[in-house]
Write a protein that holds these residues in place. Structure first.
Motif, short mmCIF file in Angstrom:
data_model
loop_
_atom_site.label_atom_id
_atom_site.label_comp_id
_atom_site.label_asym_id
_atom_site.label_seq_id
_atom_site.Cartn_x
_atom_site.Cartn_y
_atom_site.Cartn_z
N ASP A 62 0.62 -1.09 -0.17
CA ASP A 62 -0.03 0.10 0.09
C ASP A 62 0.75 1.38 0.00
OD1 ASP A 62 -2.51 -1.26 -0.12
OD2 ASP A 62 -2.95 -1.29 2.01
N TYR A 63 2.02 1.08 0.78
CA TYR A 63 3.01 2.34 0.73
C TYR A 63 3.49 2.69 -0.64
CZ TYR A 63 7.18 5.01 1.79
OH TYR A 63 7.97 5.85 1.50
N TYR A 64 3.61 1.52 -1.36
CA TYR A 64 4.47 1.43 -2.58
C TYR A 64 3.32 2.24 -3.87
CZ TYR A 64 8.56 -1.22 -1.10
OH TYR A 64 9.48 -1.60 -0.75
N LEU A 65 2.15 1.55 -3.58
CA LEU A 65 0.88 2.02 -4.42
C LEU A 65 0.42 3.47 -4.45
CD1 LEU A 65 -1.25 -1.19 -4.27
CD2 LEU A 65 -0.34 -0.27 -6.41
N ALA A 66 0.76 4.05 -3.04
CA ALA A 66 0.09 5.19 -2.87
C ALA A 66 0.24 6.41 -3.78
CB ALA A 66 0.46 5.49 -1.35
N PRO A 67 1.65 6.66 -4.26
CA PRO A 67 1.52 7.99 -4.96
C PRO A 67 1.03 7.70 -6.36
CG PRO A 67 3.96 6.79 -4.13
CD PRO A 67 2.78 5.89 -3.92
N PHE A 68 0.79 6.34 -6.90
CA PHE A 68 0.25 6.18 -8.21
C PHE A 68 -1.40 6.02 -8.34
CE2 PHE A 68 4.43 4.41 -7.91
CZ PHE A 68 5.15 4.97 -8.85
N ILE A 69 -2.03 6.13 -6.94
CA ILE A 69 -3.32 6.04 -6.87
C ILE A 69 -4.01 7.51 -6.59
CG2 ILE A 69 -5.34 4.84 -5.81
CD1 ILE A 69 -3.58 2.48 -5.56
N LYS A 70 -4.83 7.97 -7.35
CA LYS A 70 -5.34 9.53 -7.27
C LYS A 70 -6.68 9.36 -6.61
CE LYS A 70 -1.42 10.84 -8.84
NZ LYS A 70 -0.49 10.64 -8.02
N LYS A 71 -7.34 8.18 -6.57
CA LYS A 71 -8.92 8.23 -6.55
C LYS A 71 -9.34 6.95 -5.47
CE LYS A 71 -10.66 6.15 -10.66
NZ LYS A 71 -11.55 6.10 -11.64
#
Length: 443
Positions: A62-71
């Protein structure tokens, strides 16, 4: 014909969803899914790796995904991204293009073209830009929590109990796959004979360096062996085997196993009694008591009696001083078995620990009355938390002046870790589960 790996990935997503949405246990779900769908060989290994790995590393992913998910995402889409990212970051043998292609195909089947486009976009952006660094987290405890996917409250609690380095070692060990271990039924066969028979079946196991009647699997699943069905051995973690040693039983004794299901320790006690005397095994649930009976039948043990009973009521059911030995392997937070049940760490709260301690104390209070003078009571848990372990043991001695600490009888090299009447085994000590055992003798 469908690509079997595609099926395995969809199966992994189904299991992840059930764990999150229905609070199902990952280990039980995975086993039943493999059996129902007749998944075999490499697909079993891949499914297991993907499910456990994604759950084990959920906070990191989730930490790795966070910057790539905007919604805000639908639950299953987030799980699909976690599952896919786990493969991209942690599995070398699957090409990135195959992972992304399969994720997009699953997104199309489960959702629509828009979701498929989003999944494709997120994964390709990560592939292009790389995952964010954990070094940007300034607080060491928080960085350790994210790096090893353990809730921050738990990491801080362990640091206060064991120090930073020991906590770090434990958190990292909790991410490793556990080794399958088995306890030899010496009433039927010796360890050396069993190792030879397993080898002839194409299974490879080594003698345990810490338990004289244990073997460690190297290749193959020991539970699928013909000799398992014949009752030559029981699948059990090595730490868990120590409880029966601590009881220090002799043939013909009467023993109470107060919280017995699924029956691994009950059977071990019965074997150490050499099929003499009697082990009375209690559990709160009818379906779990059935598991103990099945174990006894498979192993050829005639000295086990099972009963559905809340062990907090045991002193109302059995006469005082009616047992030579009592084992209370108490309900606990399970924080020592996070490698086997990774979902536990996200579900538990500090309140659970305190409410479980009350249950543990109540069971100890009820069963203490049943121990004969000169008899032994053993208290054990599969957790590492001081509150449920040393604190509960000390509280018991404080409340029961008719008991005294009794030096633990354990095989070497575990006995070297013992602090007189108790031992705390950490997952990193021997590669076995985190486990606590304490022993008391009635004056």
């Amino acid at each position: 014909m469908k690509n079997p790996q595609k099926n395995v990935r969809e199966a992994a997503l189904d299991i992840l969803e059930a764990v999150d949405q229905q609070r199902s246990y990952s280990n039980l779900l995975l086993n039943s899914f493999i059996e129902k769908n007749h998944i075999k060989g490499p697909d079993t290994a891949l499914l297991t790796e993907m499910v456990y790995g994604t759950i084990q590393r959920k906070m990191t992913l989730d930490y790795y995904l966070a910057p790539f998910i905007k919604k805000k995402l639908d639950h299953w889409v987030r799980n699909l991204l976690r599952l896919s990212l786990y493969q991209l970051v942690y599995l070398d043998r699957i090409p990135d293009r195959a992972v992304i292609h399969e994720a997009v195909e699953i997104a199309k089947r489960r959702g629509h073209q828009g979701i498929a486009g989003l999944v494709n976009g997120v994964l390709r952006s990560i592939q292009r830009k790389g995952i964010p660094s954990l070094e940007s987290i300034p607080d060491p405890a928080e960085r350790l929590a994210i790096e090893t996917s353990h809730p921050i409250w738990l990491v801080k609690r362990w640091i206060s109990q064991f120090g930073f380095e020991k906590t770090k070692e434990m958190c990292k060990t909790n991410l490793q796959a556990p080794v399958q271990t088995a306890r030899v039924n010496e009433l039927k066969i010796s360890r050396e004979q069993l190792l030879d028979l397993l080898e002839k079946e194409g299974l490879i196991a080594n003698p345990s360096p810490i338990i004289p009647i244990s073997v460690r699997a190297v290749k193959g699943n020991l539970a699928r062996s013909e000799y398992y069905k014949r009752g030559y051995f029981t699948i059990q973690d090595e730490s868990s085997m120590l409880a029966a040693y601590a009881l220090d039983v002799s043939p013909q004794q009467k023993v109470l196993d107060a919280c017995a299901a699924p029956g691994g320790k009950t059977a071990h006690i019965a074997e150490r009694l050499e099929n003499t005397g009697e082990v009375i095994a209690l559990d709160l649930h009818e379906h779990k008591v059935k598991l103990i009976k099945e174990q006894a039948n498979r192993l050829g043990l005639q000295n086990i009696t099972v009963q559905v009973l809340d062990s907090r009521q045991a002193n109302k059911f059995f006469p005082e001083q009616s047992f030579d030995r009592v084992l209370v392997d108490a309900p606990c937070s399970g924080l020592g078995v996070l490698r086997r049940k990774p979902d536990i760490k996200y579900a538990k709260t500090v309140e659970d620990i305190y409410s479980l301690k009350k249950v543990q104390i109540n069971i100890l209070h009820a069963t203490a009355k049943l121990v004969k003078k000169g008899g032994v009571l053993v208290y054990s848990t599969c957790t590492v938390d001081r509150e449920e372990n040393v604190d509960s043991a000390e509280k018991f001695l404080e409340d029961h002046p008719d008991f005294e600490p009794y030096p633990l009888k354990l095989p070497r090299p575990i006995s070297a870790l013992a602090n007189g009447y108790y031992v705390q085994i950490m997952p990193q000590d021997f590669g076995s589960d985190g486990f606590f055992i304490s022993s008391f003798k009635k004056r």
